[in-house]
Design a protein around this motif. Structure first.
Motif, PDB file in Angstrom:
ATOM      1  N   ARG A 219       0.806  -1.225   0.000  1.00 11.46           N
ATOM      2  CA  ARG A 219       0.000   0.000   0.000  1.00 11.46           C
ATOM      3  C   ARG A 219       0.836   1.271   0.000  1.00 11.46           C
ATOM      4  O   ARG A 219       0.570   2.193  -0.781  1.00 11.46           O
ATOM      5  N   SER A 220       1.834   1.352   0.853  1.00  9.63           N
ATOM      6  CA  SER A 220       2.638   2.579   0.903  1.00  9.63           C
ATOM      7  C   SER A 220       3.441   2.759  -0.378  1.00  9.63           C
ATOM      8  O   SER A 220       3.634   3.891  -0.846  1.00  9.63           O
ATOM      9  N   VAL A 221       3.877   1.666  -0.963  1.00  6.80           N
ATOM     10  CA  VAL A 221       4.614   1.733  -2.227  1.00  6.80           C
ATOM     11  C   VAL A 221       3.683   2.202  -3.348  1.00  6.80           C
ATOM     12  O   VAL A 221       4.060   3.047  -4.165  1.00  6.80           O
ATOM     13  N   LEU A 222       2.458   1.661  -3.372  1.00  3.16           N
ATOM     14  CA  LEU A 222       1.480   2.113  -4.360  1.00  3.16           C
ATOM     15  C   LEU A 222       1.224   3.615  -4.204  1.00  3.16           C
ATOM     16  O   LEU A 222       1.158   4.349  -5.193  1.00  3.16           O
ATOM     17  N   ALA A 223       1.097   4.067  -2.957  1.00  4.70           N
ATOM     18  CA  ALA A 223       0.824   5.480  -2.698  1.00  4.70           C
ATOM     19  C   ALA A 223       1.989   6.369  -3.131  1.00  4.70           C
ATOM     20  O   ALA A 223       1.776   7.425  -3.746  1.00  4.70           O
ATOM     21  N   GLU A 224       3.201   5.969  -2.800  1.00  3.06           N
ATOM     22  CA  GLU A 224       4.381   6.743  -3.213  1.00  3.06           C
ATOM     23  C   GLU A 224       4.415   6.887  -4.729  1.00  3.06           C
ATOM     24  O   GLU A 224       4.591   7.995  -5.264  1.00  3.06           O
ATOM     25  N   ALA A 225       4.249   5.782  -5.428  1.00  5.66           N
ATOM     26  CA  ALA A 225       4.322   5.802  -6.891  1.00  5.66           C
ATOM     27  C   ALA A 225       3.191   6.632  -7.497  1.00  5.66           C
ATOM     28  O   ALA A 225       3.421   7.422  -8.424  1.00  5.66           O
ATOM     29  N   MET A 226       1.972   6.485  -6.963  1.00  9.60           N
ATOM     30  CA  MET A 226       0.840   7.232  -7.510  1.00  9.60           C
ATOM     31  C   MET A 226       0.990   8.732  -7.244  1.00  9.60           C
ATOM     32  O   MET A 226       0.716   9.551  -8.122  1.00  9.60           O
ATOM     33  N   LEU A 227       1.420   9.097  -6.040  1.00  6.10           N
ATOM     34  CA  LEU A 227       1.600  10.518  -5.734  1.00  6.10           C
ATOM     35  C   LEU A 227       2.657  11.127  -6.645  1.00  6.10           C
ATOM     36  O   LEU A 227       2.440  12.193  -7.245  1.00  6.10           O
ATOM     37  N   ASN A 228       3.788  10.477  -6.782  1.00 10.28           N
ATOM     38  CA  ASN A 228       4.861  11.021  -7.616  1.00 10.28           C
ATOM     39  C   ASN A 228       4.452  11.084  -9.088  1.00 10.28           C
ATOM     40  O   ASN A 228       4.765  12.055  -9.786  1.00 10.28           O
ATOM     41  N   HIS A 229       3.729  10.085  -9.549  1.00 11.54           N
ATOM     42  CA  HIS A 229       3.255  10.072 -10.938  1.00 11.54           C
ATOM     43  C   HIS A 229       2.320  11.260 -11.194  1.00 11.54           C
ATOM     44  O   HIS A 229       2.514  12.028 -12.149  1.00 11.54           O
ATOM     45  N   HIS A 230       1.306  11.405 -10.343  1.00 12.09           N
ATOM     46  CA  HIS A 230       0.334  12.488 -10.543  1.00 12.09           C
ATOM     47  C   HIS A 230       0.968  13.866 -10.343  1.00 12.09           C
ATOM     48  O   HIS A 230       0.643  14.805 -11.071  1.00 12.09           O
TER      49      HIS A 230
ATOM     50  N   GLY B  90       2.514  18.834 -12.793  1.00 14.04           N
ATOM     51  CA  GLY B  90       3.490  19.905 -12.607  1.00 14.04           C
ATOM     52  C   GLY B  90       3.508  20.472 -11.195  1.00 14.04           C
ATOM     53  O   GLY B  90       3.851  21.637 -11.001  1.00 14.04           O
ATOM     54  N   ARG B  91       3.184  19.648 -10.210  1.00 12.29           N
ATOM     55  CA  ARG B  91       3.162  20.094  -8.810  1.00 12.29           C
ATOM     56  C   ARG B  91       4.499  19.774  -8.152  1.00 12.29           C
ATOM     57  O   ARG B  91       5.088  18.717  -8.382  1.00 12.29           O
ATOM     58  N   ASP B  92       4.974  20.670  -7.313  1.00 16.06           N
ATOM     59  CA  ASP B  92       6.238  20.499  -6.600  1.00 16.06           C
ATOM     60  C   ASP B  92       5.977  19.710  -5.317  1.00 16.06           C
ATOM     61  O   ASP B  92       6.028  20.232  -4.207  1.00 16.06           O
ATOM     62  N   VAL B  93       5.644  18.438  -5.499  1.00 17.75           N
ATOM     63  CA  VAL B  93       5.317  17.523  -4.409  1.00 17.75           C
ATOM     64  C   VAL B  93       6.113  16.255  -4.635  1.00 17.75           C
ATOM     65  O   VAL B  93       6.213  15.762  -5.770  1.00 17.75           O
ATOM     66  N   ARG B  94       6.658  15.698  -3.560  1.00 14.59           N
ATOM     67  CA  ARG B  94       7.464  14.470  -3.656  1.00 14.59           C
ATOM     68  C   ARG B  94       6.999  13.502  -2.583  1.00 14.59           C
ATOM     69  O   ARG B  94       6.930  13.853  -1.403  1.00 14.59           O
ATOM     70  N   GLY B  95       6.647  12.291  -3.002  1.00 17.65           N
ATOM     71  CA  GLY B  95       6.232  11.245  -2.075  1.00 17.65           C
ATOM     72  C   GLY B  95       7.355  10.284  -1.767  1.00 17.65           C
ATOM     73  O   GLY B  95       8.201   9.997  -2.624  1.00 17.65           O
ATOM     74  N   PHE B  96       7.371   9.810  -0.531  1.00 18.97           N
ATOM     75  CA  PHE B  96       8.309   8.797  -0.063  1.00 18.97           C
ATOM     76  C   PHE B  96       7.483   7.776   0.706  1.00 18.97           C
ATOM     77  O   PHE B  96       6.471   8.124   1.316  1.00 18.97           O
ATOM     78  N   SER B  97       7.913   6.530   0.724  1.00 18.04           N
ATOM     79  CA  SER B  97       7.218   5.532   1.533  1.00 18.04           C
ATOM     80  C   SER B  97       8.210   4.823   2.433  1.00 18.04           C
ATOM     81  O   SER B  97       9.404   4.762   2.145  1.00 18.04           O
ATOM     82  N   ALA B  98       7.673   4.298   3.531  1.00 14.35           N
ATOM     83  CA  ALA B  98       8.508   3.570   4.489  1.00 14.35           C
ATOM     84  C   ALA B  98       7.608   2.721   5.372  1.00 14.35           C
ATOM     85  O   ALA B  98       6.381   2.845   5.347  1.00 14.35           O
ATOM     86  N   GLY B  99       8.253   1.875   6.172  1.00 10.76           N
ATOM     87  CA  GLY B  99       7.503   1.016   7.085  1.00 10.76           C
ATOM     88  C   GLY B  99       8.158   0.930   8.444  1.00 10.76           C
ATOM     89  O   GLY B  99       9.349   1.194   8.593  1.00 10.76           O
ATOM     90  N   SER B 100       7.361   0.566   9.436  1.00 10.32           N
ATOM     91  CA  SER B 100       7.882   0.390  10.793  1.00 10.32           C
ATOM     92  C   SER B 100       8.683  -0.900  10.903  1.00 10.32           C
ATOM     93  O   SER B 100       9.601  -1.003  11.710  1.00 10.32           O
ATOM     94  N   ALA B 101       8.313  -1.891  10.116  1.00  5.62           N
ATOM     95  CA  ALA B 101       9.016  -3.174  10.082  1.00  5.62           C
ATOM     96  C   ALA B 101       9.128  -3.603   8.619  1.00  5.62           C
ATOM     97  O   ALA B 101       8.451  -4.530   8.173  1.00  5.62           O
ATOM     98  N   PRO B 102       9.945  -2.891   7.828  1.00  7.99           N
ATOM     99  CA  PRO B 102       9.983  -3.158   6.392  1.00  7.99           C
ATOM    100  C   PRO B 102      10.362  -4.607   6.092  1.00  7.99           C
ATOM    101  O   PRO B 102      11.207  -5.193   6.760  1.00  7.99           O
ATOM    102  N   SER B 103       9.702  -5.136   5.083  1.00  3.92           N
ATOM    103  CA  SER B 103       9.926  -6.530   4.706  1.00  3.92           C
ATOM    104  C   SER B 103      11.225  -6.718   3.938  1.00  3.92           C
ATOM    105  O   SER B 103      11.721  -7.834   3.824  1.00  3.92           O
ATOM    106  N   GLY B 104      11.738  -5.638   3.381  1.00  3.26           N
ATOM    107  CA  GLY B 104      12.950  -5.746   2.578  1.00  3.26           C
ATOM    108  C   GLY B 104      12.670  -6.026   1.114  1.00  3.26           C
ATOM    109  O   GLY B 104      13.583  -6.089   0.305  1.00  3.26           O
ATOM    110  N   ARG B 105      11.391  -6.201   0.778  1.00  2.21           N
ATOM    111  CA  ARG B 105      11.033  -6.443  -0.621  1.00  2.21           C
ATOM    112  C   ARG B 105       9.703  -5.781  -0.922  1.00  2.21           C
ATOM    113  O   ARG B 105       8.898  -5.530  -0.031  1.00  2.21           O
ATOM    114  N   ILE B 106       9.486  -5.517  -2.188  1.00  4.37           N
ATOM    115  CA  ILE B 106       8.225  -4.965  -2.661  1.00  4.37           C
ATOM    116  C   ILE B 106       7.402  -6.130  -3.205  1.00  4.37           C
ATOM    117  O   ILE B 106       7.924  -6.985  -3.921  1.00  4.37           O
TER     118      ILE B 106
END
Length: 164
Positions: free
Chosen positions: A15-26, A31-47
């Protein structure tokens, strides 16, 4: 000045990866000066491969996408985050690190498409529905006059988006 947004989920694999990619794409498309990043409290190490697949099928870049810990964004060297969005209930209930700058926080929960029942086609469909739902909220976010909203007004607007 760039509006940085940190999107959190427990494992930073779907979910957070989908959100990061969708925010950055849109943001790029609009032409908006917005940058998305995603992270986790216990990252799995893989997407999750299905997250990457539905993004690719929609023509959304996943270049540079990796599973990251939210600790990476709680350091003085990290980009200043104006907004922190949790997209899974477990991450929303966790005690987050102290983010530099005390960003605006909101919870936009989505069911985990990784847990969708059925075969791979059903799970792929669940990932795509989640991608579209997240993408819609990110578009709503990008329609806000971010440059002129103070943090209190931004918080109110983000809560209103969560109700739609």
């Amino acid at each position: 000045m760039t509006t940085n947004v940190l999107i959190l989920c427990t494992h930073n694999s779907a979910r957070s990866v989908l959100a990061e990619a969708m925010l950055n794409h849109h943001a790029t498309r609009l032409g908006r000066d917005v940058r998305g990043f995603s992270a986790g409290s216990a990252p799995s190490g893989r997407i999750n491969p299905l997250a990457l697949a539905v993004l690719a099928e929609a023509g959304i870049s996943t270049a540079g996408t990796r599973s990251k810990s939210w600790e990476e964004f709680a350091t003085p060297e990290a980009p200043h985050m104006r907004v922190v969005i949790t997209v899974c209930d477990s991450a929303a209930s966790e005690t987050c690190p102290i983010w530099p700058g005390s960003p605006v926080k909101v919870h936009w929960g989505y069911p985990d498409p990784s847990n969708a029942p059925g075969d791979e086609a059903s799970r792929r469909a669940a990932f795509d529905v989640t991608r579209q739902a997240i993408g819609y909220r990110m578009l709503q976010f990008l329609q806000l006059p971010l440059e002129s909203l103070d943090d209190r007004a931004l918080q109110t607007s983000l809560i209103e988006i969560s109700r739609s």
